[in-house]
Design a protein around this motif. Structure first.
Motif, PDB file in Angstrom:
ATOM      1  N   MET A   1       0.841  -1.193   0.000  1.00 31.58           N
ATOM      2  CA  MET A   1       0.000   0.000   0.000  1.00 31.58           C
ATOM      3  C   MET A   1       0.878   1.245   0.000  1.00 31.58           C
ATOM      4  O   MET A   1       1.768   1.387   0.828  1.00 31.58           O
ATOM      5  N   ARG A   2       0.625   2.147  -0.916  1.00 31.33           N
ATOM      6  CA  ARG A   2       1.440   3.342  -1.006  1.00 31.33           C
ATOM      7  C   ARG A   2       0.596   4.556  -0.647  1.00 31.33           C
ATOM      8  O   ARG A   2      -0.430   4.810  -1.252  1.00 31.33           O
ATOM      9  N   ILE A   3       1.029   5.292   0.363  1.00 32.00           N
ATOM     10  CA  ILE A   3       0.396   6.561   0.702  1.00 32.00           C
ATOM     11  C   ILE A   3       1.488   7.566   0.973  1.00 32.00           C
ATOM     12  O   ILE A   3       2.640   7.205   1.192  1.00 32.00           O
ATOM     13  N   GLY A   4       1.152   8.832   0.939  1.00 31.27           N
ATOM     14  CA  GLY A   4       2.181   9.830   1.178  1.00 31.27           C
ATOM     15  C   GLY A   4       1.611  11.194   1.438  1.00 31.27           C
ATOM     16  O   GLY A   4       0.484  11.494   1.069  1.00 31.27           O
ATOM     17  N   LEU A   5       2.417  12.008   2.110  1.00 28.87           N
ATOM     18  CA  LEU A   5       2.046  13.398   2.307  1.00 28.87           C
ATOM     19  C   LEU A   5       2.296  14.199   1.046  1.00 28.87           C
ATOM     20  O   LEU A   5       1.838  15.328   0.916  1.00 28.87           O
ATOM     21  N   GLY A   6       3.058  13.631   0.105  1.00 25.51           N
ATOM     22  CA  GLY A   6       3.365  14.365  -1.114  1.00 25.51           C
ATOM     23  C   GLY A   6       4.454  15.394  -0.918  1.00 25.51           C
ATOM     24  O   GLY A   6       4.473  16.426  -1.573  1.00 25.51           O
ATOM     25  N   LEU A   7       5.379  15.129   0.002  1.00 22.08           N
ATOM     26  CA  LEU A   7       6.441  16.093   0.280  1.00 22.08           C
ATOM     27  C   LEU A   7       7.547  15.977  -0.756  1.00 22.08           C
ATOM     28  O   LEU A   7       7.772  14.946  -1.353  1.00 22.08           O
ATOM     29  N   GLY A   8       8.269  17.060  -0.955  1.00 19.50           N
ATOM     30  CA  GLY A   8       9.393  17.047  -1.867  1.00 19.50           C
ATOM     31  C   GLY A   8       9.356  18.232  -2.800  1.00 19.50           C
ATOM     32  O   GLY A   8       8.489  19.085  -2.737  1.00 19.50           O
ATOM     33  N   ILE A   9      10.308  18.281  -3.691  1.00 17.92           N
ATOM     34  CA  ILE A   9      10.404  19.390  -4.635  1.00 17.92           C
ATOM     35  C   ILE A   9       9.363  19.221  -5.728  1.00 17.92           C
ATOM     36  O   ILE A   9       9.236  18.161  -6.336  1.00 17.92           O
ATOM     37  N   ALA A  10       8.593  20.260  -5.959  1.00 22.12           N
ATOM     38  CA  ALA A  10       7.571  20.201  -6.994  1.00 22.12           C
ATOM     39  C   ALA A  10       8.211  20.195  -8.369  1.00 22.12           C
ATOM     40  O   ALA A  10       9.042  21.037  -8.683  1.00 22.12           O
ATOM     41  N   MET A  11       7.846  19.226  -9.192  1.00 30.11           N
ATOM     42  CA  MET A  11       8.324  19.163 -10.564  1.00 30.11           C
ATOM     43  C   MET A  11       7.093  19.204 -11.455  1.00 30.11           C
ATOM     44  O   MET A  11       6.541  18.170 -11.847  1.00 30.11           O
ATOM     45  N   GLN A  12       6.605  20.413 -11.738  1.00 25.52           N
ATOM     46  CA  GLN A  12       5.357  20.599 -12.445  1.00 25.52           C
ATOM     47  C   GLN A  12       5.480  20.161 -13.901  1.00 25.52           C
ATOM     48  O   GLN A  12       6.517  20.320 -14.534  1.00 25.52           O
ATOM     49  N   LYS A  13       4.413  19.596 -14.428  1.00 21.63           N
ATOM     50  CA  LYS A  13       4.356  19.297 -15.843  1.00 21.63           C
ATOM     51  C   LYS A  13       4.376  20.602 -16.624  1.00 21.63           C
ATOM     52  O   LYS A  13       3.987  21.644 -16.139  1.00 21.63           O
ATOM     53  N   VAL A  14       4.831  20.527 -17.866  1.00 24.25           N
ATOM     54  CA  VAL A  14       4.908  21.734 -18.680  1.00 24.25           C
ATOM     55  C   VAL A  14       3.522  22.327 -18.888  1.00 24.25           C
ATOM     56  O   VAL A  14       3.319  23.528 -18.772  1.00 24.25           O
ATOM     57  N   HIS A  15       2.528  21.474 -19.153  1.00 19.82           N
ATOM     58  CA  HIS A  15       1.171  21.952 -19.371  1.00 19.82           C
ATOM     59  C   HIS A  15       0.193  21.095 -18.570  1.00 19.82           C
ATOM     60  O   HIS A  15      -0.480  20.227 -19.126  1.00 19.82           O
ATOM     61  N   PRO A  16       0.140  21.284 -17.258  1.00 20.54           N
ATOM     62  CA  PRO A  16      -0.829  20.509 -16.482  1.00 20.54           C
ATOM     63  C   PRO A  16      -2.242  20.839 -16.952  1.00 20.54           C
ATOM     64  O   PRO A  16      -2.592  21.999 -17.152  1.00 20.54           O
ATOM     65  N   LEU A  17      -3.045  19.821 -17.145  1.00 23.71           N
ATOM     66  CA  LEU A  17      -4.349  19.990 -17.757  1.00 23.71           C
ATOM     67  C   LEU A  17      -5.459  19.641 -16.786  1.00 23.71           C
ATOM     68  O   LEU A  17      -5.479  18.550 -16.218  1.00 23.71           O
ATOM     69  N   PHE A  18      -6.376  20.575 -16.605  1.00 23.98           N
ATOM     70  CA  PHE A  18      -7.590  20.324 -15.852  1.00 23.98           C
ATOM     71  C   PHE A  18      -8.767  20.895 -16.629  1.00 23.98           C
ATOM     72  O   PHE A  18      -8.676  21.978 -17.212  1.00 23.98           O
ATOM     73  N   ILE A  19      -9.843  20.157 -16.634  1.00 24.13           N
ATOM     74  CA  ILE A  19     -11.045  20.635 -17.276  1.00 24.13           C
ATOM     75  C   ILE A  19     -11.453  21.967 -16.658  1.00 24.13           C
ATOM     76  O   ILE A  19     -11.383  22.138 -15.437  1.00 24.13           O
ATOM     77  N   LEU A  47     -11.281  23.910  -3.752  1.00 21.86           N
ATOM     78  CA  LEU A  47     -10.440  22.777  -4.095  1.00 21.86           C
ATOM     79  C   LEU A  47      -9.274  22.690  -3.125  1.00 21.86           C
ATOM     80  O   LEU A  47      -8.665  23.703  -2.768  1.00 21.86           O
ATOM     81  N   ARG A  48      -8.958  21.483  -2.680  1.00 26.77           N
ATOM     82  CA  ARG A  48      -7.778  21.253  -1.847  1.00 26.77           C
ATOM     83  C   ARG A  48      -6.689  20.649  -2.733  1.00 26.77           C
ATOM     84  O   ARG A  48      -6.930  19.721  -3.483  1.00 26.77           O
ATOM     85  N   TRP A  49      -5.473  21.199  -2.596  1.00 26.32           N
ATOM     86  CA  TRP A  49      -4.368  20.790  -3.458  1.00 26.32           C
ATOM     87  C   TRP A  49      -3.313  20.049  -2.654  1.00 26.32           C
ATOM     88  O   TRP A  49      -2.684  20.607  -1.758  1.00 26.32           O
ATOM     89  N   GLY A  50      -3.125  18.786  -2.982  1.00 25.21           N
ATOM     90  CA  GLY A  50      -2.053  17.989  -2.416  1.00 25.21           C
ATOM     91  C   GLY A  50      -0.942  17.830  -3.429  1.00 25.21           C
ATOM     92  O   GLY A  50      -0.691  18.726  -4.243  1.00 25.21           O
ATOM     93  N   CYS A  51      -0.282  16.678  -3.413  1.00 21.06           N
ATOM     94  CA  CYS A  51       0.851  16.467  -4.298  1.00 21.06           C
ATOM     95  C   CYS A  51       0.911  15.003  -4.703  1.00 21.06           C
ATOM     96  O   CYS A  51       0.814  14.115  -3.860  1.00 21.06           O
ATOM     97  N   LEU A  52       1.049  14.765  -5.982  1.00 23.31           N
ATOM     98  CA  LEU A  52       1.160  13.416  -6.530  1.00 23.31           C
ATOM     99  C   LEU A  52       2.476  13.302  -7.284  1.00 23.31           C
ATOM    100  O   LEU A  52       2.637  13.865  -8.370  1.00 23.31           O
ATOM    101  N   ASP A  53       3.437  12.619  -6.664  1.00 21.20           N
ATOM    102  CA  ASP A  53       4.758  12.419  -7.275  1.00 21.20           C
ATOM    103  C   ASP A  53       5.371  13.725  -7.756  1.00 21.20           C
ATOM    104  O   ASP A  53       5.858  13.840  -8.887  1.00 21.20           O
ATOM    105  N   GLY A  54       5.344  14.758  -6.901  1.00 19.06           N
ATOM    106  CA  GLY A  54       5.956  16.035  -7.211  1.00 19.06           C
ATOM    107  C   GLY A  54       5.104  16.965  -8.031  1.00 19.06           C
ATOM    108  O   GLY A  54       5.516  18.092  -8.314  1.00 19.06           O
ATOM    109  N   GLN A  55       3.901  16.554  -8.399  1.00 14.25           N
ATOM    110  CA  GLN A  55       3.006  17.368  -9.207  1.00 14.25           C
ATOM    111  C   GLN A  55       1.799  17.804  -8.379  1.00 14.25           C
ATOM    112  O   GLN A  55       1.196  17.000  -7.665  1.00 14.25           O
TER     113      GLN A  55
END
Length: 388
Positions: A1-19, A47-55
């Motif tokens: 089981m993998r869970i996390g606080l999502g800590l670490g350096i943010a590595m944003q996608k070039v064009h993060p896409l949300f509807i 909206l609450r913003w967490g972190c998924l693998d630096g994103q």
């Protein structure tokens, strides 16, 4: 089981896409840890913003109650059971303040522990409980326990231990730690009650191990954000001060404005970290009627994810995917239409021929069904809904 606080350096996608038009119907608001490791408060209906693998990722969680009635550190409310220790406030990087249990002299009992939070209700047979808190220690380990029968600790070496007793005797146990920065760890333990117990309280121990005695003079252990909830993993912090408190479920939706009359394409990146039911949604698009829905969901009995088209109350096509489980990332690119389902999940081909039924959706949902049920915890770093 993998869970996390999502800590670490943010590595944003070039064009993060949300509807466009994403919104959250959450009556209480809540907290989330961002990619920089900061614990941020969010007002109701945002909206609450967490972190998924630096994103940066939208956080969706089911409603849950923190049964620990004093998560906020309050040294005036602590009952010390050993004269060789003191209880004071100290700064903490994640939650803002913490309770420090420090050994000042060597005593006969040589233990050092304190009662810090009463529990709002007792253990119920068959319910799974998760106990968690942030800890940091100097010169010793740290341990906390619910006296109904859950206990977890960190040794000076950093190794984690846990055990059950009392109302949880014989139960299977899951436990773990998540590093939160600056020497702090979120420790947790989860198990299912095999018996009943009165409400009780949380003990803090200034030492690690099953029997945390003999920690040296000058050692200390710090605690913050105590949480006891019904569920399999620790969810985002719910602060309490004298009474139990509840965080409402996140119901994240957006209107679909694209022309999807001939079919709909859904792209996104998700991680479902824990479920609440048998068919929790990763996403769903529909026309506001559950009889006309398109969804990717977790079938807990089958142990797989399933993409499905429903129209006029009848399942038109189902495509199963077994290449990922709870806690794994899902990179999704799927097309749904009258002719069936086609596309990929994590690069694997997913396809199935349809029976001709398809109702164009008007609403997109992250993690939610029309009924409002959502997973215990889901993160989404990308979600785009378009026509084909």
């Amino acid at each position: 089981m993998r869970i996390g606080l999502g800590l670490g350096i943010a590595m944003q996608k070039v064009h993060p896409l949300f509807i466009p038009g994403l919104s959250n119907a959450n009556l209480t608001g809540g907290y989330a840890v961002n990619c920089a490791g900061s614990l941020l408060a969010y007002a109701a209906n945002t909206l609450r913003w967490g972190c998924l693998d630096g994103q940066r990722a939208v956080l969706v969680e089911a409603g849950v109650t923190n049964l620990a009635m004093q998560s906020d550190p309050n040294p005036d409310g602590v009952v010390l059971y050993d004269a060789t220790v003191t209880a004071t406030l100290s700064a903490v990087s994640v939650t803002g303040a913490a309770l420090r249990i420090a050994r000042t002299t060597t005593g006969i009992t040589n233990r050092g522990y304190a009662l810090t939070s009463n529990i709002a209700s007792g253990a119920v047979v068959g319910s799974k409980y998760c106990l968690s808190a942030f800890v940091r220690s100097t010169g010793t380990g740290a341990k906390f326990q619910w006296n109904a029968g859950l206990q977890v600790w960190m040794e000076p070496s950093g190794s984690i231990g846990s055990s059950v007793y009392g109302a949880f005797n014989g139960s299977a146990v899951t436990s773990g730690s998540i590093y939160a920065g600056d020497g702090w760890y979120l420790l947790w333990i989860a198990a299912t009650a095999t018996g009943s117990a009165t409400a009780g309280y949380i003990w803090l121990h200034g030492g690690g191990g099953l029997w945390p005695w003999n920690n040296p003079v000058g050692s200390s252990a710090e605690y913050a954000g105590a949480q006891l909830e019904i569920g399999a993993i620790p969810t985002s912090r719910i602060y309490t001060s004298g009474a139990a408190a509840t965080r409402a479920a996140d119901l994240v939706t957006a209107p679909i404005t694209a022309d999807v009359s001939g079919g709909v394409r859904v792209r996104g990146t998700f991680r479902m970290e824990a479920v609440t039911g048998g068919y929790d949604r990763v996403f769903q698009v529909d026309d506001g009627n559950n009889d006309d829905r398109i969804a990717l969901y977790r079938d807990t009995v089958a142990g797989s994810f399933k993409a499905e088209v429903y129209s006029a109350g009848v399942s038109q096509v189902v495509a199963a995917y077994s290449g990922a489980g709870i806690g794994d990332v899902l990179d999704v690119d799927l097309i749904f239409s009258a002719s069936g389902i086609s596309g990929t999940i994590n690069g694997d081909v997913v396809s199935a021929a349809g029976s001709g039924g398809y109702t164009p959706p008007t609403i997109a949902r992250i993690g939610a069904a029309v009924s409002g049920s959502v997973p215990a915890r889901l993160l989404c770093s990308e979600f785009l809904v378009t026509g084909v």
